[in-house]
Design an enzyme around this catalytic site. Structure first.
Site, PDB file in Angstrom:
ATOM      1  N   TYR A  51     -49.759 142.029  31.481  1.00  0.00           N
ATOM      2  CA  TYR A  51     -50.694 141.173  31.823  1.00  0.00           C
ATOM      3  C   TYR A  51     -50.630 139.627  30.973  1.00  0.00           C
ATOM      4  CZ  TYR A  51     -55.044 138.306  32.870  1.00  0.00           C
ATOM      5  OH  TYR A  51     -55.850 137.420  33.204  1.00  0.00           O
ATOM      6  N   GLY A  58     -55.989 136.273  35.697  1.00  0.00           N
ATOM      7  CA  GLY A  58     -56.922 136.659  36.569  1.00  0.00           C
ATOM      8  C   GLY A  58     -56.423 137.428  37.918  1.00  0.00           C
ATOM      9  N   HIS A  81     -57.952 125.040  32.146  1.00  0.00           N
ATOM     10  CA  HIS A  81     -59.342 125.518  31.915  1.00  0.00           C
ATOM     11  C   HIS A  81     -60.196 124.562  31.055  1.00  0.00           C
ATOM     12  CE1 HIS A  81     -57.834 129.369  33.784  1.00  0.00           C
ATOM     13  NE2 HIS A  81     -58.925 129.750  33.696  1.00  0.00           N
TER      14      HIS A  81
END
Length: 509
Positions: A51, A58, A81
């Site tokens: 990941y 997410g 972000h």
């Protein structure tokens, strides 16, 4: 200079670095561990799905990322972000956030390039502070939005504060000959995916809450002297039969601060050896609760701050991103160490505790201003002509309304989880919000206690009891009267209150 990575940071280290400008560096053994950790991740990640390295983020983690896209996706994560809004955080808070993030990354479980550590050290030591907006974090996958604004400056983009001016990062890097961080695997994710914003804000809150507690105890001692309280409510024998550490500590401070006071009375001198003949006693047999029950009220507040400090110090010395790159186990663990529940709950408790402190100060202020209660001071401690002058009447409105705001702000953010992120983040901590609201409550409480001390100083002036104060309370009174003078004439007090508020924060006990 304080070495990071050689031992756990303590609250005193934060105070030295954040408020006193002490420089930092990284322990060489810690830096070597981080480099080994980074090298391990490069080898381990071959031919595996991990990941945040070769996946999206997410709920987009189901999408694989090509090897030639790995660097660009980290940059995309950072830029996308940077969505913060509201007020910019002050430089001291940003400095604390930078220190919090650096300390957890240097533990060596994030698999990132050493350039991240080196540039963060330069930021702290040179006073380079990324622009971080207050709003944006739900505090579950860490403080993604606030920390993305840190990461944006680390990659040489965005704006930052330097020498108290807002400057373009590219221009600053060119002037100071700084290089952006290198991205080799998951640097973007490791920087933004953690609890360091809420923790950095929270540790400043702890420092300020401790200051408030000490000032509140001293203010309480002074008001006890003003009204000639009896000494038994803070006596060791009375407080030792209650098994709470905070209560005993507060009472012991009161005994220490009031040693040799000529204003505090012994109960036996009036009620035990010379019983009055009157049926109705003019003197109060016991003080009002806001004076008599201070160890029992400030005690749990003291305990709450102490426990919150332990939790936040644990957090800042913990690994709080995801996944965790473990060189020892030769494995990459996926989990949720970024979740901010520990910090969120403690910040809510701090918020409630400090609101309670402001309520106590407001009630003590009301006691001083209400001549029917104290029976020895003019209304509103008015040193002028009654009816023509107004004393501290206007200032009480500010203290009361600010205390009321604290009461409203004190509903726990911990109970405000809202699912988001395509329901990937289906229960969140709101820890950053909790820390910011606790910060607001603490700031408010400094305002309330400033007005309280203004009334105390004015009452001492009216009664002319300076020579009768205990040495400790006299020294405190002497120090604060320089910036919190007694109110003698009707004049605007806003500037005095605001300047005194700042001065109180500079005091050390």
């Amino acid at each position: 200079m304080i070495l990071l990575g050689s031992k756990p940071l303590e609250i005193g280290d934060f105070e030295e670095i954040v408020f006193n400008g002490k420089a930092v560096n990284i322990d060489q053994d810690a830096l070597r561990r981080c480099k080994v950790n980074c090298d391990f991740l490069q080898k381990f990640s071959d031919n595996k799905i991990i990941y945040g390295i070769n996946t999206g983020f997410g709920p987009m983690a189901q999408y694989r990322i090509n090897d030639d896209e790995r660097e660009e996706i980290q940059l995309n994560l950072i830029r996308s972000h940077c969505t913060g809004s509201g007020n910019l955080l002050p430089d001291s808070v940003v400095r604390s956030i930078l220190l919090s993030r650096l300390n957890t990354l240097v533990l060596g479980y994030s698999g990132i390039h050493h350039s991240v550590f080196e540039l963060l050290v330069q930021f702290i030591n040179m006073g380079i502070y990324p622009q971080i907006y207050e709003h944006g974090s739900v505090g579950a996958s860490g403080d993604l939005v606030q920390l993305a604004q840190v990461a944006l400056v680390l990659i040489g983009e965005g704006r930052c504060s330097f020498d108290q001016k807002i400057i373009d990062t590219k221009e600053l890097f060119k002037t100071k000959k700084l290089n952006p961080i290198q991205i080799v695997s998951r640097e973007g994710l490791a920087i933004i995916n953690g609890t360091s914003a809420m923790t950095g804000i929270g540790l400043i809150n702890i420092i300020r809450a401790k200051q408030l507690s000490k000032i509140a105890i001293m203010a309480t001692c002074l008001i006890n002297e003003i009204v000639n309280s009896f000494d038994d409510h803070f006596a060791q024998a009375l407080n030792d039969v209650k098994q709470h550490a905070g209560q005993k500590i507060v009472a012991s401070y009161m005994r220490e601060y009031l040693t040799d006071s000529q204003c505090i009375r012994k109960r036996e001198s009036i009620y035990y050896n010379n019983i009055p003949d009157e049926y109705i006693l003019n003197d109060k047999v016991q003080e009002y609760y806001s004076l008599r029950c201070v160890p029992q009220i400030l005690g749990p507040i003291w305990d709450t701050i102490e426990y919150a400090e332990k939790v936040l110090i644990n957090e800042v010395n913990s690994v709080n991103d995801n996944p965790i790159i473990s060189t020892e186990h030769q494995y990459v663990f996926h989990g949720g160490n970024f979740h901010g529940d520990y910090v969120a709950l403690e910040m809510d408790k701090i918020k409630i505790a400090i609101t309670r402190l402001s309520m106590l100060m407001e009630r003590q202020l009301n006691f001083l201003l209400n001549d029917h209660l104290n029976q020895k001071l003019p209304p509103f401690v008015n040193l002028g002509k009654l009816g023509f002058n107004f004393g501290l009447q206007g200032a009480q409105f500010t203290a009361t309304s600010t205390t009321a705001e604290n009461q409203t702000l004190s509903y726990p953010m911990y109970l405000h989880s809202i699912s988001c992120n395509k329901d990937n983040q289906d229960i969140v901590s709101m820890g950053s919000n909790a820390a910011m609201m606790a910060r607001k409550v603490i700031e408010n409480s400094f305002e309330v206690i400033t007005i309280h001390l203004m009334a105390v100083n004015t009452a001492i002036e009216y009664l002319s009891i300076q020579d009768k104060l205990a040495p400790a309370t006299y020294n405190f009174y002497n120090e604060i009267k320089e910036f919190i003078p007694p109110v003698k004439d009707d004049k605007p007090l806003s500037d005095i209150i605001n300047q005194a508020n700042r001065k109180l924060k500079e005091m050390r006990f």
